[in-house]
Motif scaffolding. Structure first.
Motif, PDB file in Angstrom:
ATOM      1  N   ASP A 204       0.813  -1.214   0.000  1.00 41.63           N
ATOM      2  CA  ASP A 204       0.000   0.000   0.000  1.00 41.63           C
ATOM      3  C   ASP A 204       0.848   1.267   0.000  1.00 41.63           C
ATOM      4  O   ASP A 204       0.314   2.372   0.061  1.00 41.63           O
ATOM      5  CB  ASP A 204      -0.955   0.016   1.196  1.00 41.63           C
ATOM      6  CG  ASP A 204      -0.223  -0.055   2.528  1.00 41.63           C
ATOM      7  OD1 ASP A 204       0.719  -0.861   2.646  1.00 41.63           O
ATOM      8  OD2 ASP A 204      -0.599   0.697   3.445  1.00 41.63           O
ATOM      9  N   GLY A 205       2.180   1.118  -0.091  1.00 40.70           N
ATOM     10  CA  GLY A 205       3.081   2.258  -0.126  1.00 40.70           C
ATOM     11  C   GLY A 205       3.801   2.351  -1.459  1.00 40.70           C
ATOM     12  O   GLY A 205       3.376   1.778  -2.476  1.00 40.70           O
ATOM     13  N   ILE A 211       5.852  -2.193  -7.736  1.00 36.71           N
ATOM     14  CA  ILE A 211       5.539  -3.583  -8.078  1.00 36.71           C
ATOM     15  C   ILE A 211       4.360  -3.657  -9.041  1.00 36.71           C
ATOM     16  O   ILE A 211       4.385  -4.387 -10.042  1.00 36.71           O
ATOM     17  CB  ILE A 211       5.253  -4.381  -6.787  1.00 36.71           C
ATOM     18  CG1 ILE A 211       6.563  -4.597  -6.007  1.00 36.71           C
ATOM     19  CG2 ILE A 211       4.593  -5.717  -7.095  1.00 36.71           C
ATOM     20  CD1 ILE A 211       6.356  -5.097  -4.602  1.00 36.71           C
ATOM     21  N   ALA A 212       3.321  -2.876  -8.751  1.00 33.23           N
ATOM     22  CA  ALA A 212       2.139  -2.878  -9.616  1.00 33.23           C
ATOM     23  C   ALA A 212       2.469  -2.320 -10.999  1.00 33.23           C
ATOM     24  O   ALA A 212       2.050  -2.869 -12.021  1.00 33.23           O
ATOM     25  CB  ALA A 212       1.019  -2.073  -8.969  1.00 33.23           C
ATOM     26  N   ALA A 218       4.566  -9.619  -5.265  1.00 37.15           N
ATOM     27  CA  ALA A 218       5.159  -9.010  -4.064  1.00 37.15           C
ATOM     28  C   ALA A 218       5.456 -10.021  -2.971  1.00 37.15           C
ATOM     29  O   ALA A 218       5.595  -9.651  -1.801  1.00 37.15           O
ATOM     30  CB  ALA A 218       4.211  -7.930  -3.516  1.00 37.15           C
ATOM     31  N   TRP A 219       5.625 -11.286  -3.332  1.00 37.72           N
ATOM     32  CA  TRP A 219       5.685 -12.341  -2.314  1.00 37.72           C
ATOM     33  C   TRP A 219       7.095 -12.860  -2.049  1.00 37.72           C
ATOM     34  O   TRP A 219       7.919 -12.972  -2.959  1.00 37.72           O
ATOM     35  CB  TRP A 219       4.811 -13.510  -2.747  1.00 37.72           C
ATOM     36  CG  TRP A 219       3.355 -13.181  -2.627  1.00 37.72           C
ATOM     37  CD1 TRP A 219       2.574 -12.573  -3.573  1.00 37.72           C
ATOM     38  CD2 TRP A 219       2.515 -13.432  -1.509  1.00 37.72           C
ATOM     39  NE1 TRP A 219       1.298 -12.433  -3.099  1.00 37.72           N
ATOM     40  CE2 TRP A 219       1.225 -12.949  -1.838  1.00 37.72           C
ATOM     41  CE3 TRP A 219       2.731 -14.017  -0.258  1.00 37.72           C
ATOM     42  CZ2 TRP A 219       0.150 -13.034  -0.956  1.00 37.72           C
ATOM     43  CZ3 TRP A 219       1.663 -14.107   0.618  1.00 37.72           C
ATOM     44  CH2 TRP A 219       0.389 -13.621   0.271  1.00 37.72           C
ATOM     45  N   ARG A 220       7.315 -13.191  -0.779  1.00 35.34           N
ATOM     46  CA  ARG A 220       8.504 -13.919  -0.348  1.00 35.34           C
ATOM     47  C   ARG A 220       8.079 -15.310   0.089  1.00 35.34           C
ATOM     48  O   ARG A 220       7.024 -15.489   0.696  1.00 35.34           O
ATOM     49  CB  ARG A 220       9.175 -13.212   0.839  1.00 35.34           C
ATOM     50  CG  ARG A 220       9.717 -11.830   0.501  1.00 35.34           C
ATOM     51  CD  ARG A 220      11.097 -11.632   1.115  1.00 35.34           C
ATOM     52  NE  ARG A 220      12.022 -12.636   0.616  1.00 35.34           N
ATOM     53  CZ  ARG A 220      12.975 -13.210   1.370  1.00 35.34           C
ATOM     54  NH1 ARG A 220      13.116 -12.882   2.634  1.00 35.34           N
ATOM     55  NH2 ARG A 220      13.790 -14.104   0.843  1.00 35.34           N
ATOM     56  N   PRO A 221       8.893 -16.338  -0.197  1.00 41.70           N
ATOM     57  CA  PRO A 221       8.551 -17.685   0.258  1.00 41.70           C
ATOM     58  C   PRO A 221       8.688 -17.806   1.768  1.00 41.70           C
ATOM     59  O   PRO A 221       9.378 -17.000   2.419  1.00 41.70           O
ATOM     60  CB  PRO A 221       9.590 -18.559  -0.451  1.00 41.70           C
ATOM     61  CG  PRO A 221      10.752 -17.652  -0.676  1.00 41.70           C
ATOM     62  CD  PRO A 221      10.177 -16.288  -0.918  1.00 41.70           C
ATOM     63  N   ALA A 222       8.033 -18.779   2.337  1.00 39.18           N
ATOM     64  CA  ALA A 222       8.165 -19.045   3.774  1.00 39.18           C
ATOM     65  C   ALA A 222       9.622 -19.312   4.117  1.00 39.18           C
ATOM     66  O   ALA A 222      10.324 -20.023   3.390  1.00 39.18           O
ATOM     67  CB  ALA A 222       7.304 -20.241   4.159  1.00 39.18           C
ATOM     68  N   HIS A 223      10.077 -18.756   5.248  1.00 38.82           N
ATOM     69  CA  HIS A 223      11.481 -18.966   5.617  1.00 38.82           C
ATOM     70  C   HIS A 223      11.725 -18.693   7.097  1.00 38.82           C
ATOM     71  O   HIS A 223      10.981 -17.951   7.745  1.00 38.82           O
ATOM     72  CB  HIS A 223      12.408 -18.079   4.776  1.00 38.82           C
ATOM     73  CG  HIS A 223      12.083 -16.618   4.841  1.00 38.82           C
ATOM     74  ND1 HIS A 223      11.117 -16.044   4.059  1.00 38.82           N
ATOM     75  CD2 HIS A 223      12.603 -15.612   5.593  1.00 38.82           C
ATOM     76  CE1 HIS A 223      11.046 -14.748   4.308  1.00 38.82           C
ATOM     77  NE2 HIS A 223      11.925 -14.457   5.248  1.00 38.82           N
ATOM     78  N   LEU A 224      12.764 -19.321   7.604  1.00 36.67           N
ATOM     79  CA  LEU A 224      13.309 -19.045   8.928  1.00 36.67           C
ATOM     80  C   LEU A 224      14.496 -18.113   8.768  1.00 36.67           C
ATOM     81  O   LEU A 224      15.353 -18.340   7.919  1.00 36.67           O
ATOM     82  CB  LEU A 224      13.780 -20.333   9.607  1.00 36.67           C
ATOM     83  CG  LEU A 224      12.789 -21.491   9.716  1.00 36.67           C
ATOM     84  CD1 LEU A 224      13.504 -22.727  10.271  1.00 36.67           C
ATOM     85  CD2 LEU A 224      11.595 -21.118  10.579  1.00 36.67           C
TER      86      LEU A 224
END
Length: 284
Positions: A204-205, A211-212, A218-224
């Motif tokens: 929203d910033g 990105i749009a 706009a996604w990052r994969p699941a991670h530790l």
């Protein structure tokens, strides 16, 4: 709970928190900069920008849009997000190109120092009934010569099952899913937590508008996230991902490396999954 967090976890709020954390870090770590290096890097960066303008015949209208957007990035507090998502992976690659030990990757904007200290076998702080698949994450910290590192610290933090980080989204306890685990005398650790979810960086910033406009996701994969350290050894900052997870192949931050992908299996004694991952630290 999810609806409340989604409504209030804005880019502005997240950006302000990330900016303040970075400023605190700079106050603690500032060692100055070499004038000749600043001259070289700034000059070449500007020359590269000039080349792009010439090659693509950038118009004044496009220049004004860029200028307005750069101003808005600052007003939104999103410079830490922008730099960590699109530049840090290359800085990390250069900084760690001569390491012999474990692979590193980006820190990202959501690290908070001084998390609670926990024993070698520990459960990360979490809410009662924390949602998500239970995960037992275990391993050993050793030196490059194979010597187990007694007293190693495994500083770990990650998003929850909704993709939110404590201290960067409302409604979460301050140290939720964060801790500094002290390995035993053989460098071993066993951490009980939940598997994090993929998450979308704030859209929203200003970063979201880029990105749009570019047609990216706009996604990052699941991670530790982890910072692993031991006396007389170089700290390693890294992230560990999950085999087959969404966005592993096209992470918006370009931070995934093959060596950092976990393959959990169903836990033998408990519900959920378990995985073993060992860390190898270079000597200082």
């Amino acid at each position: 709970m999810t609806d409340i967090i989604t409504e209030q976890a804005t880019a502005a709020a997240s950006g302000a928190a990330a900016t303040e954390q970075f400023r605190n870090k700079q106050r603690a770590d500032n060692t100055g900069a070499d004038t000749r290096r600043v001259d070289t890097l700034a000059s070449e960066l500007l020359a590269a920008a000039h080349d792009i303008i010439r090659r693509h015949k950038v118009t004044y209208a496009e220049y004004d849009v860029l200028k307005s957007w750069l101003i808005q990035v600052g007003e939104d507090g999103e410079w830490p997000l922008f730099l960590d998502v699109w530049l840090e992976s290359v800085v990390e690659e250069v900084a760690n190109e001569n390491r012999d030990g474990s692979k590193g990757t980006i820190e990202g904007p959501y690290y908070i120092p001084d998390a609670p200290v926990l024993p070698a076998e520990a459960t990360l702080p979490m809410r009662d009934g924390e949602e998500g698949t239970p995960l037992r994450f275990q391993g050993q910290v050793a030196s490059v010569d194979g010597t187990p590192l007694s007293g190693a610290t495994v500083d770990i933090w990650h998003a929850d099952n909704d993709g939110y980080y404590s201290q960067f989204a409302p409604g979460l306890p301050d140290w939720n899913l964060r801790g500094r685990v002290m390995a035993d005398d053989q460098g071993r650790f066993e951490i009980h937590t939940i598997e994090p979810a993929p998450y979308q960086i704030p859209t929203d910033g200003s970063c979201g508008r880029l990105i749009a406009a570019a047609g990216w996701h706009a996604w990052r994969p699941a991670h530790l996230h982890l910072k692993v350290s031991a006396p007389e050894h170089r700290l390693i900052t890294t992230q560990l991902y999950f085999q087959g997870g969404r966005y592993v192949e096209d992470d918006i931050a370009s931070a995934v490396k093959p060596e950092l992908i976990l393959s959990p299996t169903p836990a033998v004694e408990d519900d959920g999954n378990e995985v073993t991952y060992d860390f190898v630290l270079d000597k200082a």
